[in-house]
Design a protein around this motif. Structure first.
Motif, mmCIF file in Angstrom:
data_model
loop_
_atom_site.group_PDB
_atom_site.id
_atom_site.type_symbol
_atom_site.label_atom_id
_atom_site.label_comp_id
_atom_site.label_asym_id
_atom_site.label_seq_id
_atom_site.Cartn_x
_atom_site.Cartn_y
_atom_site.Cartn_z
ATOM 1 N N ASP A 250 0.821 -1.188 0.140
ATOM 2 C CA ASP A 250 0.266 -0.051 -0.089
ATOM 3 C C ASP A 250 0.844 1.141 -0.082
ATOM 4 O O ASP A 250 0.162 2.521 0.119
ATOM 5 C CB ASP A 250 -1.101 0.097 1.131
ATOM 6 C CG ASP A 250 -0.429 0.154 2.252
ATOM 7 O OD1 ASP A 250 0.881 0.181 2.694
ATOM 8 O OD2 ASP A 250 -0.907 0.200 3.536
ATOM 9 N N THR B 22 3.519 2.138 1.966
ATOM 10 C CA THR B 22 4.071 2.701 3.296
ATOM 11 C C THR B 22 5.402 2.201 3.458
ATOM 12 O O THR B 22 5.708 1.034 3.126
ATOM 13 C CB THR B 22 3.114 2.012 4.299
ATOM 14 O OG1 THR B 22 1.841 2.398 4.309
ATOM 15 C CG2 THR B 22 3.777 2.391 5.709
ATOM 16 N N ARG C 3 4.194 0.453 11.438
ATOM 17 C CA ARG C 3 3.775 1.762 10.719
ATOM 18 C C ARG C 3 3.266 2.561 11.673
ATOM 19 O O ARG C 3 2.357 2.271 12.881
ATOM 20 C CB ARG C 3 2.612 1.258 9.541
ATOM 21 C CG ARG C 3 1.487 0.592 10.228
ATOM 22 C CD ARG C 3 0.516 0.523 9.147
ATOM 23 N NE ARG C 3 1.041 -0.377 7.945
ATOM 24 C CZ ARG C 3 0.332 0.018 6.593
ATOM 25 N NH1 ARG C 3 -0.411 0.952 6.615
ATOM 26 N NH2 ARG C 3 0.941 -0.622 5.698
ATOM 27 N N SER C 4 3.379 3.922 11.431
ATOM 28 C CA SER C 4 3.022 5.101 12.127
ATOM 29 C C SER C 4 3.929 5.110 13.564
ATOM 30 O O SER C 4 3.397 6.155 14.439
ATOM 31 C CB SER C 4 1.508 5.215 12.611
ATOM 32 O OG SER C 4 0.608 5.064 11.583
ATOM 33 N N ASP D 229 6.633 5.519 7.976
ATOM 34 C CA ASP D 229 5.783 6.433 7.610
ATOM 35 C C ASP D 229 4.473 6.542 8.511
ATOM 36 O O ASP D 229 4.115 5.462 8.823
ATOM 37 C CB ASP D 229 5.041 5.988 6.091
ATOM 38 C CG ASP D 229 6.057 6.530 5.048
ATOM 39 O OD1 ASP D 229 6.955 7.065 5.341
ATOM 40 O OD2 ASP D 229 5.587 5.817 3.958
ATOM 41 N N GLN D 230 4.021 7.663 8.880
ATOM 42 C CA GLN D 230 2.612 7.935 9.743
ATOM 43 C C GLN D 230 1.582 7.952 8.944
ATOM 44 O O GLN D 230 1.486 8.976 8.070
ATOM 45 C CB GLN D 230 2.831 9.178 10.406
ATOM 46 C CG GLN D 230 4.025 9.403 11.324
ATOM 47 C CD GLN D 230 4.243 10.481 11.992
ATOM 48 O OE1 GLN D 230 3.271 11.339 12.167
ATOM 49 N NE2 GLN D 230 5.359 10.755 12.746
ATOM 50 N N VAL D 231 0.890 6.911 8.793
ATOM 51 C CA VAL D 231 -0.212 6.704 7.989
ATOM 52 C C VAL D 231 -1.713 6.938 8.524
ATOM 53 O O VAL D 231 -1.703 6.649 9.717
ATOM 54 C CB VAL D 231 -0.367 5.340 7.132
ATOM 55 C CG1 VAL D 231 0.939 5.046 6.512
ATOM 56 C CG2 VAL D 231 -0.258 4.267 8.368
ATOM 57 N N TRP D 232 -2.743 7.276 7.843
ATOM 58 C CA TRP D 232 -4.177 7.590 8.328
ATOM 59 C C TRP D 232 -4.649 6.379 8.499
ATOM 60 O O TRP D 232 -5.624 5.879 9.410
ATOM 61 C CB TRP D 232 -4.759 8.644 7.502
ATOM 62 C CG TRP D 232 -6.176 9.165 8.251
ATOM 63 C CD1 TRP D 232 -7.332 8.903 7.683
ATOM 64 C CD2 TRP D 232 -6.094 10.123 9.031
ATOM 65 N NE1 TRP D 232 -8.336 9.435 8.656
ATOM 66 C CE2 TRP D 232 -7.510 10.422 9.358
ATOM 67 C CE3 TRP D 232 -5.198 10.913 9.667
ATOM 68 C CZ2 TRP D 232 -7.867 11.083 10.149
ATOM 69 C CZ3 TRP D 232 -5.660 11.769 10.647
ATOM 70 C CH2 TRP D 232 -7.078 12.005 10.986
#
Length: 275
Positions: free
Chosen positions: A8, A10, A58-59, A64-67
Motif C-alpha cells: 500500500d 508505506t 507503521r506510524s 511512515d505515519q499513515v491515516w
C-alpha cells in the motif's frame, strides 16, 4: 536508513544487524515504542552469531505515519512483507506486548513455514479487553483512559506511563531517568493518529484463533507484577491454548522486563533459541 515499501506504499523502517548468514531473529516492539527498544537484545544476539532485525511498526518511529491501516491485521501483513522482501527463513519471532500480538496475528494469517520458534514477552494475546467470555480482561474504561491521556497531552502521558510500565511506582524500586527519557523519546517519534488507532488494535484484537495455529516451539514469558498487561488474562491464558508452550514467569517483574531484567532475559531467550 533501511526501509521496505509495502503493497500500500508505506515505508517501513528496519534495522538489520549481525552476520547476514546467521539465523534471523525478528523483534517486534511494544506500544508506543520503536525498534530502538530492542537495541540491547540485537547487539547481544548479533554478538552470538545471529542476524537480528527489528522494524518500526507503521506510524511508529521512523516508519511512515499513515491515516489508514493501523490495525493488527495490517501490522501482521507488514511483518510478512518484511520477511518476504528480505527472504528470511528459519526465523525466531520475538514479540513484546503489542509486538506479541503482531507476531501472533502473523502466524494466524501467514502460517509458520518460515518460522523456527516463537517468543511472546509480556504479550497482549489472547485478548486484553474484558468481555463476557473474557472476564479476566481489563475494562474498556482503562483503554479509553489511555486514549484520552494520549490525545490530550501525549508528552506528559508517556512520561507518567513509564512509572507503572517499569514498576518504578513500587516501593524499593530503583528508577532510571535515562530509561524513562528513552521511552518518551521513542514514543514522541510516532504519529498521534496511528498511536491512537493502535490502542484499539492491541486491546480489542482477539487472538484465540491465531494462537491455535502455533505449531512451533513457543516461549511465553511474563512478569507477575506486570501492571500494563496483567498476567492472568495474557500469559496464563495463552498457555492454555498453546499447550506445548514453555511458560516462564519472572516473580515481581514489571512490563518493561526486557530492560529492567535485561541480562536475565537475554540469557533465558538465548537458552530457548539454542535448545
Amino acid at each position: 536508513m533501511a526501509t521496505i515499501i509495502t503493497k500500500d506504499g508505506t515505508h517501513i523502517f528496519y534495522k538489520d544487524w549481525g552476520p547476514k548468514d546467521g539465523q534471523p531473529i525478528i523483534f517486534s516492539h511494544g506500544w508506543p515504542l520503536s525498534a530502538d527498544a530492542w537495541d540491547a537484545q540485537m547487539v547481544f544476539f548479533a554478538d552470538h552469531g545471529f542476524r537480528t532485525i527489528a522494524h518500526d511498526r507503521r506510524s511508529h518511529g521512523r516508519s511512515d505515519q499513515v491515516w489508514y491501516g493501523n490495525t493488527m491485521d495490517q501490522y501482521a501483513d507488514d511483518l510478512a512483507e518484511l520477511i518476504e522482501q528480505l527472504d528470511l527463513r528459519d526465523i525466531v519471532l520475538v514479540g513484546h506486548s503489542t509486538g506479541g500480538g503482531e507476531v501472533t496475528r502473523y502466524v494466524g494469517r501467514h502460517g509458520t513455514d518460515r518460522v523456527a520458534k516463537i517468543a511472546l514477552i509480556g504479550a497482549v494475546p489472547p485478548l486484553m479487553l474484558k468481555t463476557e467470555a473474557n472476564p479476566g480482561g481489563l475494562s474498556i474504561d482503562a483503554f479509553d483512559g489511555i486514549r484520552k491521556g494520549t490525545y490530550d497531552n501525549r508528552s506528559q502521558f508517556f512520561r507518567d506511563l513509564t512509572l507503572p510500565f517499569y514498576g518504578y511506582n513500587r516501593t524499593g524500586s530503583t528508577i532510571s531517568e535515562g530509561i524513562r527519557e528513552e521511552f518518551w523519546r521513542q514514543g514522541m517519534m510516532g504519529g498521534l493518529k496511528g498511536q491512537l488507532d493502535s490502542i484499539r488494535a492491541f486491546s480489542e484484537s482477539d487472538f484465540h484463533q491465531d494462537l491455535k495455529a502455533f505449531d512451533k516451539p513457543t516461549l511465553v514469558l511474563h512478569g507477575d507484577d506486570d501492571q500494563i498487561v496483567p498476567i492472568g488474562a495474557a500469559a496464563l491464558s495463552t498457555v492454555k491454548i498453546v499447550r506445548h508452550a514453555v511458560l516462564r514467569i519472572y516473580e515481581g517483574a514489571d512490563h518493561g522486563l526486557t530492560q529492567t531484567h535485561q541480562d536475565r532475559f537475554n540469557a533465558d531467550l538465548f537458552d530457548f533459541i539454542i535448545a
